[in-house]
Enzyme design. Structure first.
Site, PDB file in Angstrom:
ATOM      1  N   GLU A  79      31.986 -18.247  15.064  1.00 19.05           N
ATOM      2  CA  GLU A  79      31.011 -18.380  13.976  1.00 19.05           C
ATOM      3  C   GLU A  79      31.073 -19.744  13.291  1.00 19.05           C
ATOM      4  OE1 GLU A  79      30.458 -13.719  12.650  1.00 19.05           O
ATOM      5  OE2 GLU A  79      31.786 -14.990  11.472  1.00 19.05           O
ATOM      6  N   GLU A  93      28.847  -9.204  18.147  1.00 20.70           N
ATOM      7  CA  GLU A  93      29.350  -8.453  17.008  1.00 20.70           C
ATOM      8  C   GLU A  93      28.207  -7.721  16.302  1.00 20.70           C
ATOM      9  OE1 GLU A  93      31.708 -10.489  14.108  1.00 20.70           O
ATOM     10  OE2 GLU A  93      32.809 -11.664  15.589  1.00 20.70           O
TER      11      GLU A  93
END
Length: 659
Positions: A156, A317
């Site tokens: 991320e 995710e």
């Protein structure tokens, strides 16, 4: 869109299923139970080593792979593949203490402390060298490991830094972009407020200043920040690719209005042979967002597919229930997890992954939902985890197929950044929320929609929407699309500036000739105010004093500015609609331009198709009433025939292989 990559994870049989696996948080005896439960749930892929730098490299020059070796071996023995991460997203305290220059500095000049994650400066040479060394050592050790399916670089990416090293790197980037100081001064318009640069040393990051910073300065800084993190990712990815032939990715973020990085530029480096697009998507509680959960899921999936250029992608995710980062606030109802996960697959994901496998007993994300919750396996979540694993096994033949889309929404990250630079005529004309609002309206109409770059090939789409395209150099691509037979819908305050954020001559700038409308002036509305049109349409946020040149007026404002508000023009084989306000009710407008639906808003229908013609209709009933699905074939979820008279029950799903 082209589909250059059909099998993105070749060593995973069928569709991928699993989540982030953090066995370092648990005693060894729990690992065996984990693998047993993974088999029960049908898990075949887990992401490991994401935050394990401290274990692998516990001190300067010290390397210890014993634990990771054991984890990889255990997964291989259990028939579970590994998405092996480089663990570089979170340097350990010893590294930050030893190299304090790697800690990030904020815009106010404060150096942040360690103690969390992503606590690094992407411009610090010692950090750049450390992440490449880590990626290299991991690739050399595990390239041929039987558990390895793919590589997961970093995690991320989002961290920026305003330190002196960042300033040095920024100057180099600017010189490459603009050539010299004269080019930079022209691009930034530095004659305004007497801010002309005469030496490169005068150029700094847009740190906190006494007044509003230059829009050009801010825009270039955002470009630079995105490019700097992409460079960091590429340094690790390239080190791995020289030693391993397994696919490489990182987890991009498509939750809510996140648009900090230019993911279209990133997409060039995570698509094609040996690469894949993987994304994280989490729901925003509906009391904090105007978009219902299933439509949020659809947006995250469609945005991901857009980044992959229409190819399959992977949901890296999501959450089985509430997210630790949203303050809680909501719990998924029975069946939500099944429907949401299937929707991602319907819209191109080659499986469904979660954060995380087993709930952490400690740490910031101890209350983040997981596949195995603190309540254990006797729970709604676990039963649905197992059920969905069974679904994915039955859907294995879908792997490699692509999504059939009817429409596209134009998304330009640089345009969204530029529209948010200082000095705008309205602080409420944000780009990304408006794009999401239009996407949700199309979802309710049952229209599968891609999110694409305005410069990409648009042929093949029946409708193309540009809700807010503030930056546009040329109308050539849009003009070609319309002339060839497409329908283009353009929202207000579009085509206004060029890539340097310089206002085009005449409004609406680059689009004036194409849409056949001349804008006299902007008339922003007060926050919360609305404006009425003579056809009953209500607009909000914005209005323009606009006049037709070659377009026709379809509806006008009833009050100031009392000019045309909705315009229509035929061009070549196609047509253009221009809106000089933001309609409150998009559904009615979409109906008026021909987008009607015979199915309820709560029925989601998406088609995936193989190149050889095999076709699958995904049907998900988010509503409360049985709904007919006029298709004929085999329901892969149940293994039973589906006929045109069959109804999909409330909350139920079907995946029909079309006969």
């Amino acid at each position: 869109m082209a589909h250059p990559n059909s099998d993105i994870i070749p060593t995973v049989d069928g569709l991928a299923y699993g989540g982030d696996y953090n066995p370092e948080q648990w005693p060894r005896e729990v690992w065996d139970e984990d693998v047993r439960l993974m088999r029960e749930a049908g898990v075949n892929l887990v992401s490991v080593n994401i935050f394990a730098w401290a274990g692998i490299n516990p001190g300067p020059g010290v390397w210890d792979f014993e634990r990771l070796d054991a984890i990889m071996d255990l997964l291989a023995e259990g028939g579970v593949k590994a998405d092996l991460a480089t663990s570089t997203a979170s340097p350990p305290p010893w590294f930050s203490q030893r190299h304090p220059e790697t800690l990030p500095v904020d815009a106010e000049g404060r150096r942040l402390n360690y103690g969390a994650r992503a606590e690094y400066c992407p411009h610090a040479p010692v950090f750049q060298a450390a992440v490449v060394e880590m990626a290299t050592r991991l690739a050399e050790r595990y390239a041929d490991h039987p558990a390895l399916a793919m590589w997961h670089v970093g995690n991320e990416y989002y961290r920026w830094c305003y330190c002196d090293a960042a300033a040095d790197a920024f100057r180099v980037w600017l010189e490459e972009r603009h050539g010299d100081l004269d080019g930079l001064n022209r691009a930034w318009g530095t004659t305004f407020w007497s801010q002309t640069f005469t030496d490169w040393s005068q150029v700094l990051p847009p740190r906190i200043s006494a007044e509003t910073p230059s829009p050009g300065h801010v825009l270039d800084w955002q470009r630079f920040g995105s490019d700097a993190l992409l460079k960091l990712f590429r340094s690790e990815a390239d080190a791995i690719a020289r030693r391993s032939g397994k696919p490489i990715t990182t987890n991009l973020m498509v939750t809510g209005n996140f648009s900090r990085l230019d993911y279209h530029r990133w997409g060039e480096h995570v698509t094609g042979p040996g690469r894949l697009v993987a994304t994280d998507h989490y729901l925003i509680p509906e009391h904090d967002d105007d978009i219902e959960a299933p439509a949020q899921v659809a947006f995250g999936a469609d945005a991901s597919r857009g980044l992959a250029g229409g190819s399959p992608w992977l949901l890296m995710e999501q959450s089985t229930n509430s997210s630790a980062w949203r303050g809680g606030y909501f719990a998924k109802q029975p069946g939500d997890q099944l429907r949401h996960s299937l929707s991602y697959v319907a819209r191109g994901s080659e499986g469904a992954m979660y954060f995380q496998w087993r709930a952490s007993r400690y740490g910031t994300e101890r209350w983040h939902s997981s596949m195995i919750t603190h309540g254990g396996t006797d729970s709604k979540v676990w039963r649905e985890v197992v059920e969905f694993g069974g679904w994915l096994k039955r859907l294995a033949e879908v792997k490699g197929s692509t999504v059939v889309s009817r429409a596209a929404i134009l998304l330009d990250f640089e345009s969204a950044w530029a529209a948010a630079t200082p000095g705008q005529p309205s602080a409420d004309m944000a780009t990304y929320p408006e794009i999401r609002r239009w996407h949700a309206a199309l979802w309710r109409k049952g229209v599968t929609t891609d999110l694409v770059n305005p410069e990409w090939d648009l042929n093949g789409y029946e409708y193309v929407f540009a809700p807010h395209l503030y930056v546009l150099e040329s109308d050539a691509n849009l003009r070609a699309y319309v002339e060839s037979g497409g329908t283009l819908v353009v929202g207000p305050y579009s085509g206004i500036v060029d890539r340097d954020d310089h206002v085009h001559e005449g409004l609406p700038g680059a689009l004036r000739d194409l849409i056949g409308v001349r804008v006299e002036e902007f008339c922003p509305l007060p926050k919360g105010a609305t404006i009425t049109l003579d056809d009953g349409t209500e607009g909000h946020t914005w209005s323009e004093a606009a006049h037709p040149t070659t377009a026709e007026v379809v509806a006008s404002f009833t009050d100031y500015p009392a000019t045309g508000a909705i315009f229509h023009r035929h061009l070549g084989k196609g047509q253009i609609w221009y809106l000089s306000t933001r309609p409150t009710d998009l559904a009615t407008f979409l109906t008026n331009i021909g987008l009607q639906s015979d199915t309820p808003e709560t029925l989601e229908l998406v088609t995936r198709r193989h190149e050889d013609g095999r076709t699958y209709l995904f049907a998900i009933n988010h509503g409360q009433t049985p709904t007919p699905i006029p298709a004929e074939g085999q329901n892969l979820l149940t293994g039973t025939p589906w006929t045109r008279t069959d109804h999909l029950q409330p909350g139920a799903s079907a995946v029909i292989r079309i006969a």
